[in-house]
Design an enzyme around this catalytic site. Structure first.
Site, PDB file in Angstrom:
ATOM      1  N   ASP A 155       0.702  -1.150   0.063  1.00  0.00           N
ATOM      2  CA  ASP A 155       0.043  -0.079   0.078  1.00  0.00           C
ATOM      3  C   ASP A 155       0.895   1.323   0.065  1.00  0.00           C
ATOM      4  O   ASP A 155       1.930   1.277  -0.664  1.00  0.00           O
ATOM      5  CB  ASP A 155      -1.035   0.085   1.284  1.00  0.00           C
ATOM      6  CG  ASP A 155      -2.252   0.536   0.947  1.00  0.00           C
ATOM      7  OD1 ASP A 155      -2.362   1.870   0.881  1.00  0.00           O
ATOM      8  OD2 ASP A 155      -3.266  -0.071   0.782  1.00  0.00           O
ATOM      9  N   HIS A 196      -3.958   4.817   4.197  1.00  0.00           N
ATOM     10  CA  HIS A 196      -4.541   3.573   3.781  1.00  0.00           C
ATOM     11  C   HIS A 196      -3.994   2.353   4.399  1.00  0.00           C
ATOM     12  O   HIS A 196      -4.700   1.519   5.003  1.00  0.00           O
ATOM     13  CB  HIS A 196      -4.624   3.727   2.301  1.00  0.00           C
ATOM     14  CG  HIS A 196      -5.691   2.743   1.721  1.00  0.00           C
ATOM     15  ND1 HIS A 196      -5.198   1.511   0.907  1.00  0.00           N
ATOM     16  CD2 HIS A 196      -7.102   2.823   1.762  1.00  0.00           C
ATOM     17  CE1 HIS A 196      -6.133   0.795   0.685  1.00  0.00           C
ATOM     18  NE2 HIS A 196      -7.464   1.565   0.995  1.00  0.00           N
ATOM     19  N   SER A 370     -11.450  -2.014   0.501  1.00  0.00           N
ATOM     20  CA  SER A 370     -10.435  -1.874   1.136  1.00  0.00           C
ATOM     21  C   SER A 370     -10.141  -2.519   2.533  1.00  0.00           C
ATOM     22  O   SER A 370      -9.479  -3.030   3.102  1.00  0.00           O
ATOM     23  CB  SER A 370      -9.719  -0.519   1.375  1.00  0.00           C
ATOM     24  OG  SER A 370      -9.394  -0.038   0.151  1.00  0.00           O
TER      25      SER A 370
END
Length: 678
Positions: A155, A196, A370
């Site tokens: 990520d 994230h 996600s």
């Protein structure tokens, strides 16, 4: 202005708007100053090329001597045209087997930005607050918490010193491929856009019982992070990220992919495809790396995850989302390649996922697919702790069996040819951690993967408004007419076609057992006239079905326009195993093996040696008639056991353990006089 002139101007404006959308959906490639080069003589040849042409050799892409990353400081970092001079120079080099100037690849994180809501202190998706949750407490109560399993989040980095992550942080499972250094710490910005990866990591492995934030699904698993989305993303960057420490990392979790805009058709480049292949064939000492992928957030744009070459790869395990109420989220993409589903959220008032956040904080605002993929990665880590010898294909079989329709609401639930319910929204349903672990403990190894390639269309054929292309499959056999595939796994359709408005074309496939799977549905925003060029669609809906019989490919114009096109070629790719998987119990059966770690192994005694049977050497089948004739005292073993094969050259005290992996040899010597039914 007269009506005719008004209509003319409106038509012109509409045409320009459509052209703008078309240009946006077919962006020209942006070339960078990096090249991937494959050479025959390894590092020395790569160094010679670099010195000769002014490149900087940044090292190997994979851990061997073939693929290298070269960068040229004299070439523009971004350009709309390739550098033809270096192309011609490299092409003339006899020891260069392949090369490619890298292009930027648009990859978006699959999170959702939602307004701030009150904090939800409880993790409702795994604490029995709802009746049918992920059933994780059952696994924790068995003492399984992910210990010994390593997960890496691919990520935008991971806050490695976070109070809820530092205790489980694994530097060997981490790297920064944006700046090429070992530190995956995210880059901090005013709007915290690089949060994230840290959020995904906390879902998997946030520390439990430390009085801070929540607990990860596998709260004793080791967690790493790869920073690769916060910079120029190329095929090299993706391949290196997916190839990091493949003998150390068990599970890679990725919650990103091509743009979910309803008009993009994109997938992994050659190097990334090679990284996937190497991962499943060589990773984890040959058992295969697990690649867990978020299915996508393009539902608002009517996107389809079968137009995403990462989620529809046979090497990845694609995960969709459902809300607490069991509804399809507004962002969810429906497609045939999704395996399973975990929780996330829907509308802004829905409870979301609790996890770690930047600046040593926590959040209850993690959502989108996600949030779903890391939950599945954590659950698979629990299954690997229960049975470390599971292969990548074993896990896919287990996920199919451990997913249940539960309370999930959708209009497209269908029963496939072997009696399982399956949906384009949810795959086989909500993943149940308790059932997954119970099945994993007693799972017998899956026979080797087989592949059949059947040419369906080989001459250009005009595409009619509704067209059915039948193909009778009777040739999934080897030269001796033994059936290569008795039970299907993945089914792919590879095709090339032109179509005047690509998004209007629906493509579906019906199996001999009557299961219809939509390979791609209508995508209203996809007005491209490029069609599909050598694109591969994939479906999991035929899992365990018999491939023999009549397959039917369907193509249908679902738009409001008259469209024309040509189907240039179409190939059906069938993957599966020679075993009849429907004969296996569909629920966990009691294991009589005293050690669960040898659930996949048969041990036999002969002349004071313990021979170990591994599924990587011979298939496991029931009954003496199905076995190769044993040539040692194994003949006299209890016939209640399945096939047991002696080690070769049993007469020599130095040879019985040859050919076994180090783990298998250690088990063979140390486990003592146990014999397990395989």
């Amino acid at each position: 202005m007269r009506p005719s002139q008004t209509a003319l101007w409106l038509g012109l404006v509409l045409s320009l708007a459509l052209l703008a959308v078309g240009w946006a959906s077919a962006r020209p490639p942006i070339y960078v100053s990096s090249w991937a080069v494959r050479v025959t003589k390894g590092y020395q040849e790569a160094e010679r090329l670099a010195r000769k042409f002014g490149f900087v050799n940044l090292g190997q892409i994979f851990p061997d001597d073939q693929y290298f990353h070269l960068r040229h400081r004299g070439v523009a970092q971004q350009s709309l045209t390739p550098h033809w001079g270096h192309r011609l120079r490299l092409k003339k080099e006899p020891k260069v087997r392949w090369f490619e100037q890298q292009t930027l690849r648009r990859r978006v994180k699959r999170s959702l930005v939602v307004p701030t809501d009150p904090w939800f202190s409880k993790q409702w998706y795994m604490n029995k607050e709802i009746e049918q949750d992920l059933n994780i407490l059952k696994v924790w109560n068995q003492g399984l918490t992910g210990r010994g399993v390593v997960v890496s989040i691919l990520d935008d980095g991971i806050e490695k010193d976070h109070p809820d992550l530092w205790a489980n942080y694994d530097p060997l499972a981490s790297y920064d491929f944006n700046d090429y250094d070992p530190d995956p710490q995210p880059r901090y910005t005013p709007n915290d856009e690089n949060r994230h990866g840290t959020r995904c990591a906390g879902e998997v492995s946030a520390t439990a019982n430390n009085g801070f934030c929540g607990a990860g699904v596998a709260f004793n698993a080791r967690i790493g992070g790869v920073r690769m989305l916060d910079g120029a993303i190329t095929d090299i960057v993706e391949a290196q990220s997916l190839s990091l420490q493949p003998q150390h990392i068990h599970i890679y979790s990725a919650s990103w992919g091509p743009e979910d805009d309803g008009r993009t058709v994109d997938g992994p480049g050659l190097l990334t495809q090679e990284a996937f292949r190497r991962g499943v064939t060589k990773g984890r000492q040959g058992l295969g790396t697990l690649f867990i992928w978020a299915s996508g957030n393009g539902g608002l744009h009517y996107d389809n995850c079968n137009c995403d070459g990462y989620t529809n790869s046979i090497h990845t395990l694609s995960v969709g989302s459902t809300t607490r109420q069991g509804r399809v989220p507004w962002y969810s993409e429906a497609c045939a390649s999704t395996f399973t589903t975990t929780f996330s959220s829907g509308v802004v008032t829905d409870p979301q996922i609790v996890t770690t956040d930047l600046h040593h904080q926590c959040t209850d605002k993690h959502t989108g697919t996600s949030a779903s993929a890391p939950l599945a990665a954590g659950m698979i880590a629990l299954a690997l702790e229960a049975n470390p010898l599971l292969t990548w294909r074993d896990l896919q079989h287990l996920v199919v069996r451990a997913s249940r329709p539960a309370q999930l609401q959708a209009e497209d639930w269908r029963i496939n040819g072997v009696g399982r319910q399956v949906s384009h929204h949810y795959g086989y349903g909500l993943l149940d951690a308790g059932l997954l672990v119970d099945l994993a403990r007693v799972w017998l190894p899956t026979k080797p993967q087989k592949k059949c390639t059947i040419r369906v269309v080989h001459t250009p054929t005009p595409i009619l408004p509704r067209m059915l292309v039948p193909k009778n499959v009777t040739v999934c056999c080897d030269g001796s007419r033994r059936r290569l595939i008795r039970s299907l796994e993945h089914v792919q359709v590879q095709l090339s076609l032109s179509y005047s408005r690509r998004g209007d074309l629906e493509i579906f496939l019906t199996s001999p057992m009557g299961t219809r799977s939509t390979l791609v549905a209508i995508r209203p925003l996809d007005i491209s006239g490029q069609g599909y060029n050598n694109w591969i669609f994939m479906s999991t809906h035929y899992w365990d079905e018999d491939p023999q019989g009549l397959w039917t490919l369907g193509l249908e114009n679902k738009g409001y326009y008259y469209n024309t096109g040509t189907l240039y070629y179409c190939t059906l790719l069938l993957y599966g195993t020679a075993e009849d998987m429907t004969a296996r119990p569909q629920t966990p059966q009691e294991s009589h093996c005293p050690l669960s770690i040898v659930a996949e192994l048969c041990l036999i005694s002969s002349k004071q040696w313990w021979w170990l049977y591994s599924h990587t050497q011979q298939p496991v089948t029931k009954g003496q008639d199905s076995c190769h004739p044993p040539t040692t005292p194994a003949r006299q073993l209890d016939q209640r056991l399945h096939c047991l094969f002696p080690a070769p050259h049993a007469g020599s005290a130095s040879e019985p353990l040859q050919g076994l992996s180090p783990l298998a040899a250690i088990l063979a010597i140390s486990l003592g006089p146990w014999c397990c039914p395989c």
